[in-house]
Structures are given as C-alpha cells and as structure tokens.
Scaffold this motif. Structure first.
Motif, PDB file in Angstrom:
ATOM      1  N   THR A 190      59.004  22.847  36.647  1.00 26.81           N
ATOM      2  CA  THR A 190      57.857  22.188  37.275  1.00 26.81           C
ATOM      3  C   THR A 190      57.549  22.786  38.644  1.00 26.81           C
ATOM      4  OG1 THR A 190      58.434  20.137  36.127  1.00 26.81           O
ATOM      5  CG2 THR A 190      56.937  19.981  38.022  1.00 26.81           C
ATOM      6  N   GLN A 191      58.575  23.071  39.389  1.00 25.46           N
ATOM      7  CA  GLN A 191      58.372  23.617  40.731  1.00 25.46           C
ATOM      8  C   GLN A 191      57.737  24.999  40.684  1.00 25.46           C
ATOM      9  OE1 GLN A 191      61.921  23.717  43.102  1.00 25.46           O
ATOM     10  NE2 GLN A 191      60.855  24.397  44.952  1.00 25.46           N
ATOM     11  N   THR A 194      54.022  24.766  39.781  1.00 27.08           N
ATOM     12  CA  THR A 194      53.140  24.398  40.894  1.00 27.08           C
ATOM     13  C   THR A 194      52.737  25.629  41.696  1.00 27.08           C
ATOM     14  OG1 THR A 194      54.203  22.241  41.039  1.00 27.08           O
ATOM     15  CG2 THR A 194      52.924  22.970  42.951  1.00 27.08           C
TER      16      THR A 194
END
Length: 455
Positions: A190-191, A194
């Motif tokens: 997820t990081q 982003t």
C-alpha cells in the motif's frame, strides 16, 4: 508559396509519421521533404545538448558523401552563430562563407563539405530553442527565395509537433508501464502504491499539457492555411496595381497618355484597393481570434465572460480544424448571457469537444454536417448543449467515453484524453456537471451545466 511546396507541406502535415511518436522516423521524413522541396543535396537536424554548449547532428542526409563520424558544433567556436539561433527566426546566408553569422563555419565546416549557402531555422519546443534544421546548398550562386524560407519555417514548426508527439508517446508508455506495475503491487504494498500513484498523477499532468500543446499546434496549422488565402489575394492585387502603374508610366513617358487611360487606371486602383483592404481585414480577424484562443487556453483567470461574443470568436478560430469535412458550427446564445468562470478552461472544453466530434462523428466531407452550441441561463449559472448530427455512439462505447486513455482511434494516434480532460475541467475546475446522450445514426448531445464561480 508556390503550389509544389504547398503540396509537399500538405503531405508532411498529413503524414502519420509526424504524430506517431517516433521522432527518428518523423525527422527522416521531414528531411526527405526538405531535400525534395529545395532541390539540395545536404540537410540535417542538430539537437542542442543539455549543457547548451554544443549541438550534435541527430539526423542527417547527404546524397553526395557519407560522414565518418557524427558532426558536432560547439558554442565556444561559433559564438555568433549560437547567439543568432537564440534570437533569429531564420538564418538566411546566400554567401555563407562571408555572412557575419555563418562565417565562423567557413574555416572548417563549409569548405570541407563544399557548402556555399545555408538556410537555417532554429527548432523550438514549448518556447525553448532545442536545435536547428540546416539546409545547405553546394551551388555557388544560389539565392534562397521567400517561398523557400517560408517552406523551411513551416517544416520546423511541424518538427515541433513531432517532438510533442514523441514526448506524448514516452509519457503514455510510462503511464502504461506504471499502471501494470501498480496492479501487481496493490494487494501487499500500500505504501509503495501511494508513491507510485503520485508519480502517475505527475506524468498525467505533463501528458495533459502535451495534449494541449498538440491541439494548439493543429490550430496553428489550420489558421496559417486560412490566412494564406487572403494574403495571397492581397499580393495579387498589389502586383496588378504595380503592372498597371508601369503601363501608365510608360504611356506618360511616351506622351501618349489619355484621359480615358487615366480614368481606367484610377478605377482599377480603387477596385484593387477595396480587394486588398477586405482581405487584409479578413487576415487580421483570423489572427486576432486565434491569438485570443491561444492565450485563453494557456491561462486560467476568473473573468465575467460575454458568452455569445466569446463563443463566436472561439469557434471562428477553430473552423480551419473542421473545414476539411465541411462541418458548420452554429451558436445559439442571447447577447446578455454572461458567466463568471475560468475562460481558458471553457475554451479548452469547447476546443476538445469540437476536435472530438470532427474526428469521430463525421467520417466523410458533407455539406450537411452540423455542430450546434447553445447556452441558456439556468439557476446561478448557464446550461450548455453541444450537439451534432454525426454517426452517433454505441452504448458500449458511451459508458466509457469519459475514462482516461479510452479511445477508438488508437491506430490513428488518439490518446484517449480529450473527453477525459473535458470531464475533469467541467466537474473539478469549474464545479459543474456533464452528461452525454447519443443515438447511433442520428448524432450525439453533450449537456453540461456551469455555475457562476466566486472570486
């Protein structure tokens, strides 16, 4: 410009190589066209290096010899020549070895290749000088004509279009690759996702800017073609007056001038003056409307827009875009209708809708092709209706029409961003709403509401 050069330019402008995204192939095609149009044996494109201290020949055609290594021009050795490239539109040197700008090339470059005259045009992209196109003649007493100078200038502008297409292709491939990477990473990183999405948005913004520049480039080409007609008529009128004046002078010198001849000359001159005046006014109107459109699309300032006058001026400057398919554009709007909005955003919306309709709704030229733009006050804003009587859109295509990168003409260089940009401008920048309805075989209607924005 003579017909043969115009035909070459038309062929180059229409070539899929120019907007195909492959700059090397586009450069080769442009250079081949320059050789053909100017009847010369050596032509090249030089690219300014990132340090701006040298240029390297990235594309070169010499029909008489083969270069052993890639030629390089250095600013330290050619200061006057590099300075002229930054400030001049064209470098015309019929006697290159004695011309103050090109004489710096005389000790080594010009004699080595047997060059006597050069016609060099700086290449610019987004306002910056990025290189030069060099047209070189080995004929000792060759003089470049105004038509040849204009011809090479248009080729240089088309090269700028090819650079935009190549940049657009690079950004699009980058976006596609990033999108593929994101799909495999989304579940567990997820990081990282982003961060990648931030890069994606930046690349998309650059691509949108490139798309805007490409649209303006097409608009420039169309307006330039339209302006050529009244200017050509004006030149003919002046030539006619000059011819009649010479005949009058001859009769005066010989003492054979008559009252009838003088009256005829006065009548002919007034006719030519009227023709000249009307055509120059027509050219001036075209340029004024284009200038207004170009400035509006490159700036976003909140203004109170008089819609009828603005839409008429905007669509007049866009008519060259739809002229080939014989599309007429009608405006229905009350004189008093105004809207407080970002005029540049509105200009881009209308431009993209007209470009999209011309590309997809109308296949062949037809006098019956129509685009109707209406604007009526509604609530605290204006309701716009943009309709055409083209071939319409099927339901499967209609549901994805505002999606980024969705296009039915990828093989023709379509980016799939035109209507996506329209949707984002209407809903985000201008805080409005947009809807589309279409019946295959009957036409398409885009309806969008724009509110008055607060300063």
């Amino acid at each position: 410009m003579n017909e043969s050069l115009e035909n070459i330019l038309l062929e180059v402008s229409r070539s899929p190589e120019i907007d195909g995204g492959n700059l090397a192939r586009a450069s080769q095609f442009i250079l081949d066209s320059a050789l053909k149009g100017l009847d010369i044996t050596r032509v090249s494109i030089w690219e300014l290096q990132p340090d701006k201290q040298s240029m390297i020949a990235t594309a070169l055609i010499d029909t008489l010899r083969q270069d052993a290594e890639t030629p390089v021009l250095r600013k330290s050795e050619l200061p006057s020549y590099f300075e002229a490239l930054e400030t001049e539109r064209t470098i015309i040197a019929n006697d290159a070895r004695n011309n103050p700008i090109t004489a710096e090339l005389a000790p080594d470059y010009l004699p080595e290749y047997g060059i006597y005259g050069v016609l060099d045009v700086p290449l610019r992209h987004k306002g910056e000088m990025i290189g030069v196109m060099c047209c070189e003649t080995r004929k000792e007493h060759r003089s470049w004509t105004p038509d040849e100078v204009a011809f090479v200038g248009v080729l240089a502008d088309i090269y700028g279009r090819a650079v935009s297409a190549a940049e657009r292709e690079r950004f699009e491939q980058l976006l596609i690759r990033q999108n593929e990477q994101l799909e495999s990473m989304v579940a567990e990183r997820t990081q990282s996702l982003t961060k990648a999405l931030d890069n994606f948005k930046q690349a998309q913004e650059r691509l949108i800017e490139t798309e805007k520049m490409a649209a303006l480039g097409k608009l420039v080409a169309g307006v330039a073609h339209e302006v050529n007609t009244p200017l050509g008529i004006s030149v003919t009128a002046v030539t006619h007056c000059e011819h009649r004046l010479k005949k009058l002078k001859q009769a005066f010198t010989e003492g054979s001038i008559s009252k009838k001849q003088l009256n005829q000359f006065i009548d002919d001159t007034f006719e030519a003056y009227d023709l000249l005046n009307s055509n120059l006014e027509r050219a001036a109107t075209l340029i004024q409307n284009f200038k207004k459109t170009a400035v509006d699309q490159s700036s976003f300032e909140l203004v109170d827009c008089q819609l009828k006058d603005y839409l008429q001026a905007l669509t007049l400057s866009l008519k060259p875009m739809v002229k080939k398919k014989k599309v007429s554009i009608d405006i229905r709007c009350d004189e008093a209708t105004t809207l407080r909005t970002y005029q540049g955003a509105l200009a881009q919306i209308v431009t993209n809708l007209i470009s999209n309709t011309n590309e997809h709704a109308f296949v062949e030229p037809d006098e019956e092709h129509r685009i109707l733009i209406s604007a009526e006050p509604e609530k605290d804003g204006v309701q716009f209706v943009f309709s055409d009587n083209g071939k319409g859109i099927d339901s499967d295509t209609l549901k994805d029409i505002f999606e980024p990168f969705f296009t039915t003409s990828r093989h023709n260089g379509g980016s799939g961003l035109g209507l996506s940009i329209v949707y984002n401008l209407v809903t985000q920048k201008l805080k409005g709403e947009i809807d589309v309805q279409s019946t295959p075989g009957e036409g398409t209607v885009f309806s969008f509401y724009l509110p008055n924005l607060q300063k």
